[in-house]
Design a protein around this motif. Structure first.
Motif, PDB file in Angstrom:
ATOM      1  N   SER A  72       5.007  35.599  -5.309  1.00  0.00           N
ATOM      2  CA  SER A  72       6.361  35.030  -4.295  1.00  0.00           C
ATOM      3  C   SER A  72       6.174  34.254  -3.713  1.00  0.00           C
ATOM      4  O   SER A  72       5.462  33.893  -2.901  1.00  0.00           O
ATOM      5  N   ARG A  73       7.626  33.222  -3.477  1.00  0.00           N
ATOM      6  CA  ARG A  73       8.345  32.235  -2.790  1.00  0.00           C
ATOM      7  C   ARG A  73       7.812  33.146  -1.065  1.00  0.00           C
ATOM      8  O   ARG A  73       7.610  32.345  -0.281  1.00  0.00           O
ATOM      9  N   ILE A  74       8.867  33.713  -0.833  1.00  0.00           N
ATOM     10  CA  ILE A  74       8.948  34.528   0.600  1.00  0.00           C
ATOM     11  C   ILE A  74       7.235  34.611   1.016  1.00  0.00           C
ATOM     12  O   ILE A  74       6.727  34.452   2.145  1.00  0.00           O
ATOM     13  N   ARG A  75       5.957  35.498  -0.106  1.00  0.00           N
ATOM     14  CA  ARG A  75       4.615  35.742   0.491  1.00  0.00           C
ATOM     15  C   ARG A  75       4.217  34.015   0.597  1.00  0.00           C
ATOM     16  O   ARG A  75       3.300  34.084   1.354  1.00  0.00           O
ATOM     17  N   LEU A  76       4.167  33.132  -0.126  1.00  0.00           N
ATOM     18  CA  LEU A  76       3.783  32.101   0.056  1.00  0.00           C
ATOM     19  C   LEU A  76       4.080  31.559   1.092  1.00  0.00           C
ATOM     20  O   LEU A  76       2.989  30.626   2.357  1.00  0.00           O
ATOM     21  N   TYR A  77       5.216  31.403   1.849  1.00  0.00           N
ATOM     22  CA  TYR A  77       6.159  31.092   2.842  1.00  0.00           C
ATOM     23  C   TYR A  77       4.628  31.894   4.225  1.00  0.00           C
ATOM     24  O   TYR A  77       5.318  31.343   4.942  1.00  0.00           O
ATOM     25  N   GLN A  78       4.685  33.048   4.469  1.00  0.00           N
ATOM     26  CA  GLN A  78       3.937  33.455   4.861  1.00  0.00           C
ATOM     27  C   GLN A  78       2.709  33.348   5.664  1.00  0.00           C
ATOM     28  O   GLN A  78       2.289  33.063   6.638  1.00  0.00           O
ATOM     29  N   LEU A  79       2.272  32.683   3.771  1.00  0.00           N
ATOM     30  CA  LEU A  79       0.993  32.459   4.128  1.00  0.00           C
ATOM     31  C   LEU A  79       0.367  31.156   4.603  1.00  0.00           C
ATOM     32  O   LEU A  79      -0.109  30.683   5.668  1.00  0.00           O
ATOM     33  N   ILE A  80       1.628  30.261   4.636  1.00  0.00           N
ATOM     34  CA  ILE A  80       1.823  28.645   4.916  1.00  0.00           C
ATOM     35  C   ILE A  80       2.132  28.937   6.862  1.00  0.00           C
ATOM     36  O   ILE A  80       1.306  28.117   6.998  1.00  0.00           O
ATOM     37  N   LYS A  81       2.604  29.568   7.098  1.00  0.00           N
ATOM     38  CA  LYS A  81       2.513  30.374   8.250  1.00  0.00           C
ATOM     39  C   LYS A  81       1.809  30.300   8.741  1.00  0.00           C
ATOM     40  O   LYS A  81       1.563  29.684  10.286  1.00  0.00           O
ATOM     41  N   ALA A  82       1.442  31.863   8.442  1.00  0.00           N
ATOM     42  CA  ALA A  82      -0.002  31.570   9.762  1.00  0.00           C
ATOM     43  C   ALA A  82      -0.857  31.037   9.139  1.00  0.00           C
ATOM     44  O   ALA A  82      -1.780  30.688  10.340  1.00  0.00           O
ATOM     45  N   LEU A  83      -0.941  29.935   8.084  1.00  0.00           N
ATOM     46  CA  LEU A  83      -2.644  29.113   8.406  1.00  0.00           C
ATOM     47  C   LEU A  83      -2.014  28.169   9.578  1.00  0.00           C
ATOM     48  O   LEU A  83      -3.013  27.541  10.055  1.00  0.00           O
ATOM     49  N   ALA A  84      -1.067  27.614   9.644  1.00  0.00           N
ATOM     50  CA  ALA A  84      -0.315  27.488  10.644  1.00  0.00           C
ATOM     51  C   ALA A  84      -0.788  27.121  12.216  1.00  0.00           C
ATOM     52  O   ALA A  84      -1.006  26.322  12.715  1.00  0.00           O
ATOM     53  N   ALA A  85      -0.317  28.569  12.309  1.00  0.00           N
ATOM     54  CA  ALA A  85      -0.608  29.160  13.426  1.00  0.00           C
ATOM     55  C   ALA A  85      -1.914  29.297  13.652  1.00  0.00           C
ATOM     56  O   ALA A  85      -2.280  28.483  14.686  1.00  0.00           O
ATOM     57  N   ARG A  86      -3.176  29.752  12.829  1.00  0.00           N
ATOM     58  CA  ARG A  86      -4.683  29.861  13.274  1.00  0.00           C
ATOM     59  C   ARG A  86      -4.828  28.059  13.047  1.00  0.00           C
ATOM     60  O   ARG A  86      -6.109  27.382  13.689  1.00  0.00           O
TER      61      ARG A  86
ATOM     62  N   GLN B 174       7.515  24.600  12.318  1.00  0.00           N
ATOM     63  CA  GLN B 174       7.693  22.619  12.321  1.00  0.00           C
ATOM     64  C   GLN B 174       6.688  23.189  10.189  1.00  0.00           C
ATOM     65  O   GLN B 174       6.845  21.544   9.656  1.00  0.00           O
ATOM     66  N   VAL B 175       6.194  24.469   9.610  1.00  0.00           N
ATOM     67  CA  VAL B 175       5.383  23.688   8.752  1.00  0.00           C
ATOM     68  C   VAL B 175       6.028  25.043   7.084  1.00  0.00           C
ATOM     69  O   VAL B 175       6.710  26.442   7.668  1.00  0.00           O
ATOM     70  N   SER B 176       6.242  24.365   6.550  1.00  0.00           N
ATOM     71  CA  SER B 176       6.698  25.564   5.623  1.00  0.00           C
ATOM     72  C   SER B 176       6.065  24.993   3.699  1.00  0.00           C
ATOM     73  O   SER B 176       5.817  23.502   3.694  1.00  0.00           O
ATOM     74  N   PRO B 177       6.318  25.597   2.779  1.00  0.00           N
ATOM     75  CA  PRO B 177       5.327  24.432   1.563  1.00  0.00           C
ATOM     76  C   PRO B 177       6.766  23.235   1.594  1.00  0.00           C
ATOM     77  O   PRO B 177       6.602  22.109   1.018  1.00  0.00           O
ATOM     78  N   HIS B 178       8.256  23.373   1.434  1.00  0.00           N
ATOM     79  CA  HIS B 178       8.831  22.238   1.524  1.00  0.00           C
ATOM     80  C   HIS B 178       8.612  21.062   3.052  1.00  0.00           C
ATOM     81  O   HIS B 178       8.871  20.037   1.951  1.00  0.00           O
ATOM     82  N   VAL B 179       8.214  21.689   3.679  1.00  0.00           N
ATOM     83  CA  VAL B 179       7.581  20.614   4.383  1.00  0.00           C
ATOM     84  C   VAL B 179       6.226  19.280   3.949  1.00  0.00           C
ATOM     85  O   VAL B 179       6.124  18.972   3.842  1.00  0.00           O
ATOM     86  N   LEU B 180       5.446  20.432   2.924  1.00  0.00           N
ATOM     87  CA  LEU B 180       4.521  19.653   2.942  1.00  0.00           C
ATOM     88  C   LEU B 180       4.448  18.864   1.520  1.00  0.00           C
ATOM     89  O   LEU B 180       4.065  17.889   1.437  1.00  0.00           O
ATOM     90  N   ARG B 181       5.921  19.292   0.548  1.00  0.00           N
ATOM     91  CA  ARG B 181       6.388  19.076  -0.038  1.00  0.00           C
ATOM     92  C   ARG B 181       6.508  17.119  -0.017  1.00  0.00           C
ATOM     93  O   ARG B 181       6.759  16.535   0.173  1.00  0.00           O
ATOM     94  N   HIS B 182       7.639  17.137   1.062  1.00  0.00           N
ATOM     95  CA  HIS B 182       8.186  16.179   1.798  1.00  0.00           C
ATOM     96  C   HIS B 182       7.017  15.309   2.338  1.00  0.00           C
ATOM     97  O   HIS B 182       7.573  14.160   2.417  1.00  0.00           O
ATOM     98  N   ALA B 183       5.676  15.968   2.819  1.00  0.00           N
ATOM     99  CA  ALA B 183       4.735  14.842   3.459  1.00  0.00           C
ATOM    100  C   ALA B 183       4.061  14.268   2.328  1.00  0.00           C
ATOM    101  O   ALA B 183       3.594  13.113   2.279  1.00  0.00           O
ATOM    102  N   PHE B 184       4.313  15.006   1.142  1.00  0.00           N
ATOM    103  CA  PHE B 184       3.300  14.483  -0.021  1.00  0.00           C
ATOM    104  C   PHE B 184       4.270  13.263  -0.149  1.00  0.00           C
ATOM    105  O   PHE B 184       3.980  12.192  -0.563  1.00  0.00           O
ATOM    106  N   ALA B 185       6.013  13.133  -0.384  1.00  0.00           N
ATOM    107  CA  ALA B 185       6.169  12.127  -1.323  1.00  0.00           C
ATOM    108  C   ALA B 185       6.364  10.632   0.532  1.00  0.00           C
ATOM    109  O   ALA B 185       6.735   9.801  -0.196  1.00  0.00           O
ATOM    110  N   THR B 186       6.892  11.498   1.407  1.00  0.00           N
ATOM    111  CA  THR B 186       6.631   9.868   2.887  1.00  0.00           C
ATOM    112  C   THR B 186       5.072   9.506   2.932  1.00  0.00           C
ATOM    113  O   THR B 186       5.315   8.446   2.562  1.00  0.00           O
TER     114      THR B 186
END
Length: 295
Positions: free
Chosen positions: A210-224, A231-243
């Motif tokens: 699920s999208r919610i689980r993906l968000y949880q995984l990314i945020k937990a990884l950011a904390a570690r 400041q970190v989410s799937p959308h932020v990684l997409r934006h970083a890709f483009a920028t």
């Protein structure tokens, strides 16, 4: 909800191919308006004008979104002959700028990936899946919904491309880098055998992650990784890709295609870069930059 509103939502799904999340947003906005002023197919213009007070405490962007949903409904109602007038002129029209997406720097991206790679050292399936997920988010710029719904058939075989079905059912080819290909290959080697699931990232029930689980995984990884999870989410990684591609010299039209944007103005906002870098670019690349000024 009224029968007219349900018919409008059915039209969005059938004729425009609106995604489930889009339909849910329209349902919330139109349902809230109906609760406030009644059946939208029959409501008077004065009642529509009263929504300005009803929405007074909302952010300008929220008001603009709700007003847009109602304008589209009223246009549909006129086309269907349910209304003889268009009261959308009475809707509030706030002026709002689209906020720039949050941006991760190269050092933050490096820290995030270093943590994910360390987690995957033991080849534990969940850690390998996590690595494959962030490689595709940052390496190919996928939307969260596109990523979790990837079918097994999307895994590259003869060419390093994914066929992505994006918003409105539009398809596009997205290149997959060597790192992401390697990460996906590692995941395929340890992916649980779930014959009932056709998805690359399946859930236990046979559907996809699920999208919610993906968000949880990314945020937990950011904390570690020592980063602020807010400041970190799937959308932020997409934006970083483009920028970061834009910083590297990618063409804006190419980015538009990669990101699946129908309008290049969306890409221009999405791939915002700081003014200082643009000034440096002009000073170093403009034909007159190296010519001495006359006295």
């Amino acid at each position: 909800m009224s029968a007219a509103t349900e018919a409008f939502l059915a039209m969005l799904a059938a004729e425009r191919g609106a995604a489930l999340n889009t339909l849910a947003a329209y349902r919330r906005d139109l349902g809230g308006a109906e609760e406030a002023i009644g059946d939208l197919a029959a409501v008077e213009r004065d009642a529509v004008a009263g929504l300005a007070q009803e929405w007074a405490s909302l952010a300008p962007a929220s008001v603009a979104r709700k007003a847009s949903a109602l304008r589209q409904f009223f246009g549909f109602a006129m086309d269907e002959g349910w209304r003889g007038d268009d009261p959308s002129g009475a809707l509030p029209a706030p002026r709002s700028r689209r906020p720039l997406p949050k941006l991760l720097g190269h050092d933050q991206i490096a820290a995030l990936f270093a943590r994910a790679e360390d987690d995957a050292m033991g080849n534990e399936p969940r850690a390998v899946r996590q690595l494959a997920l962030i490689e595709l988010l940052y390496g190919s710029g996928l939307r969260a919904t596109e990523l979790v719904a990837l079918p097994l058939s999307a895994v590259p075989r003869d060419a390093p491309f994914l066929t992505i079905t994006g918003k409105g059912g539009a398809t596009r080819l997205v290149p997959v880098g060597a790192r992401a290909l390697e990460a996906v290959g590692r995941w395929m080697a340890v992916r649980p055998a779930l014959p009932a699931s056709r998805f690359l990232f399946p859930s236990k029930g046979g559907a996809h992650l699920s999208r919610i689980r993906l968000y949880q995984l990314i945020k937990a990884l950011a904390a570690r990784a020592g980063l602020d999870p807010a400041q970190v989410s799937p959308h932020v990684l997409r934006h970083a890709f483009a920028t970061h591609l834009l910083e590297g010299g990618a063409d804006l039209r190419v980015l538009q295609t990669l990101l699946g944007h129908a309008d290049i103005s969306t890409t221009q906002i999405y791939t915002h870069v700081d003014a200082a870098r643009l000034v440096a670019l002009v000073n170093s690349r403009h034909p007159l930059a190296t010519r001495a000024t006359s006295d």
